[in-house]
Design a protein around this motif. Structure first.
Motif, mmCIF file in Angstrom:
data_model
loop_
_atom_site.group_PDB
_atom_site.id
_atom_site.type_symbol
_atom_site.label_atom_id
_atom_site.label_comp_id
_atom_site.label_asym_id
_atom_site.label_seq_id
_atom_site.Cartn_x
_atom_site.Cartn_y
_atom_site.Cartn_z
ATOM 1 N N CYS A 13 0.433 -9.425 8.435
ATOM 2 C CA CYS A 13 -0.964 -9.712 8.097
ATOM 3 C C CYS A 13 -1.784 -9.991 9.352
ATOM 4 C CB CYS A 13 -1.039 -10.891 7.122
ATOM 5 S SG CYS A 13 -0.423 -10.512 5.459
ATOM 6 N N SER A 29 -5.390 -1.332 6.615
ATOM 7 C CA SER A 29 -5.027 -1.160 5.208
ATOM 8 C C SER A 29 -3.557 -0.779 5.066
ATOM 9 C CB SER A 29 -5.911 -0.095 4.570
ATOM 10 O OG SER A 29 -5.562 0.108 3.210
ATOM 11 N N PHE A 32 -1.381 -3.919 5.774
ATOM 12 C CA PHE A 32 -1.411 -4.889 4.673
ATOM 13 C C PHE A 32 -0.570 -4.406 3.493
ATOM 14 C CE2 PHE A 32 -5.708 -6.285 6.442
ATOM 15 C CZ PHE A 32 -5.159 -7.391 7.072
ATOM 16 N N LEU A 33 -0.622 -3.118 3.208
ATOM 17 C CA LEU A 33 0.195 -2.575 2.125
ATOM 18 C C LEU A 33 1.678 -2.668 2.479
ATOM 19 C CD1 LEU A 33 -0.041 -1.352 -0.666
ATOM 20 C CD2 LEU A 33 -0.096 0.919 0.385
ATOM 21 N N TRP A 36 2.716 -6.128 1.703
ATOM 22 C CA TRP A 36 2.953 -6.287 0.270
ATOM 23 C C TRP A 36 4.315 -5.722 -0.124
ATOM 24 C CZ3 TRP A 36 1.851 -8.511 -4.156
ATOM 25 C CH2 TRP A 36 2.269 -7.901 -5.342
ATOM 26 N N VAL A 52 -4.662 -6.892 0.873
ATOM 27 C CA VAL A 52 -4.733 -5.544 0.311
ATOM 28 C C VAL A 52 -6.038 -5.392 -0.474
ATOM 29 C CG1 VAL A 52 -3.698 -3.903 -1.311
ATOM 30 C CG2 VAL A 52 -2.234 -5.219 0.238
ATOM 31 N N HIS A 55 -9.370 -4.152 1.156
ATOM 32 C CA HIS A 55 -9.437 -2.785 1.664
ATOM 33 C C HIS A 55 -9.502 -1.756 0.547
ATOM 34 C CE1 HIS A 55 -8.933 -3.276 6.060
ATOM 35 N NE2 HIS A 55 -8.475 -4.456 5.684
ATOM 36 N N GLN A 56 -9.725 -2.219 -0.679
ATOM 37 C CA GLN A 56 -9.862 -1.281 -1.787
ATOM 38 C C GLN A 56 -11.249 -0.658 -1.794
ATOM 39 O OE1 GLN A 56 -6.990 -0.524 -3.524
ATOM 40 N NE2 GLN A 56 -6.322 -1.858 -1.832
ATOM 41 N N TRP A 65 -6.195 -6.362 -7.328
ATOM 42 C CA TRP A 65 -5.421 -7.005 -6.270
ATOM 43 C C TRP A 65 -5.778 -8.482 -6.116
ATOM 44 C CZ3 TRP A 65 -1.097 -5.423 -4.187
ATOM 45 C CH2 TRP A 65 -0.781 -4.068 -4.215
#
Length: 247
Positions: A13, A29, A32-33, A36, A52, A55-56, A65
């Motif tokens: 992160c 992005s 971060f994924l 996860w 996450v 960044h959608q 999220w």
């Protein structure tokens, strides 16, 4: 669980946030994924989902999220995550507003406002320094900042994590040995706004500040000490930190 800056998911992160700071949102992005996907416990999943979410590219995915992050925070439901609830509920409310779901927006705004600014932490509390002090001494505001020598601090800072206090002692100015004192606040205190909802959601480092003195009631000598390499990285981070200190 105690916040661990050396945790793999936390480090991912941090890398993602570095990419954000450099304007590389696509790489952020992806990182971060990855955090996860590598998360193995509720705290890691709560933290990774939070990042996450931002960044959608559409509101519904962002809401999904954020609500995932909230679900893991509610499962944990301890002092390490409670500070994140106002921000999470506010962000969720904004998503519902954008979706024209005003009933759910109102509900989540009310949940966000239901939390007070007073921390729900009973300690014990610690203060790290290189000063040689005694039980009964009072730590008071008014010292120069360890991170900006031009600023006189209006508060005295402390934490409920002994390892965090140990790190503060290692980074503190002075030539003396690192000391971690057990302290008791003599007045009201608040979440440290320099860390709360800044890099990480809420106040996972359980860092606080007070204008009232802290009374030293003991000392600890056993905490996880950083390696010289780790301390150098921390010093470099502090030296490169361009943000203003909230005083």
């Amino acid at each position: 669980m105690e916040f661990d800056p050396n945790n793999n998911v936390i480090n991912l992160c941090v890398q993602g946030m570095d990419m954000e700071g450099k304007g590389n949102r696509e790489e952020a992005s992806r990182i971060f994924l990855q955090a996860w996907n590598e998360a193995t416990n509720d705290f890691e999943k709560f933290t990774a989902a939070y990042y996450v979410a931002r960044h959608q590219k559409n509101v519904r995915d962002k809401l999904k999220w954020l609500e995932t992050s909230l679900q893991f925070a509610l499962k944990i439901n301890n002092i390490t995550v409670k500070g994140a609830f106002p921000s999470l509920y506010s962000k969720i409310a904004k998503c519902y507003e954008d979706l024209s779901d005003l009933d759910n927006a109102k509900k989540n705004h009310e949940l966000a406002n239901s939390f007070t600014d007073n921390p729900f932490d009973d300690g014990p509390f610690y203060h790290g320094t290189k000063a040689d002090l005694q039980v009964g001494d009072l730590l008071t505001a008014g010292s120069l900042s360890n991170y900006n020598s031009k600023i006189t601090m209006n508060h005295i800072y402390f934490t409920a994590l002994v390892n965090g206090a140990g790190l503060a002692a290692a980074l503190a100015k002075g030539d003396g040995p690192e000391r971690v004192y057990i302290v008791e606040p003599t007045g009201s205190f608040e979440n440290d706004p320099n860390v709360t909802d800044k890099k990480f959601p809420g106040n996972p480092t359980r860092s606080y500040r007070s204008k009232a003195p802290l009374k030293i009631v003991g000392e600890v000598t056993d905490w996880v000490r950083q390696t010289p390499e780790q301390l150098q990285k921390w010093r470099e981070k502090l030296a490169n930190n361009k943000g203003d200190i909230i005083n």
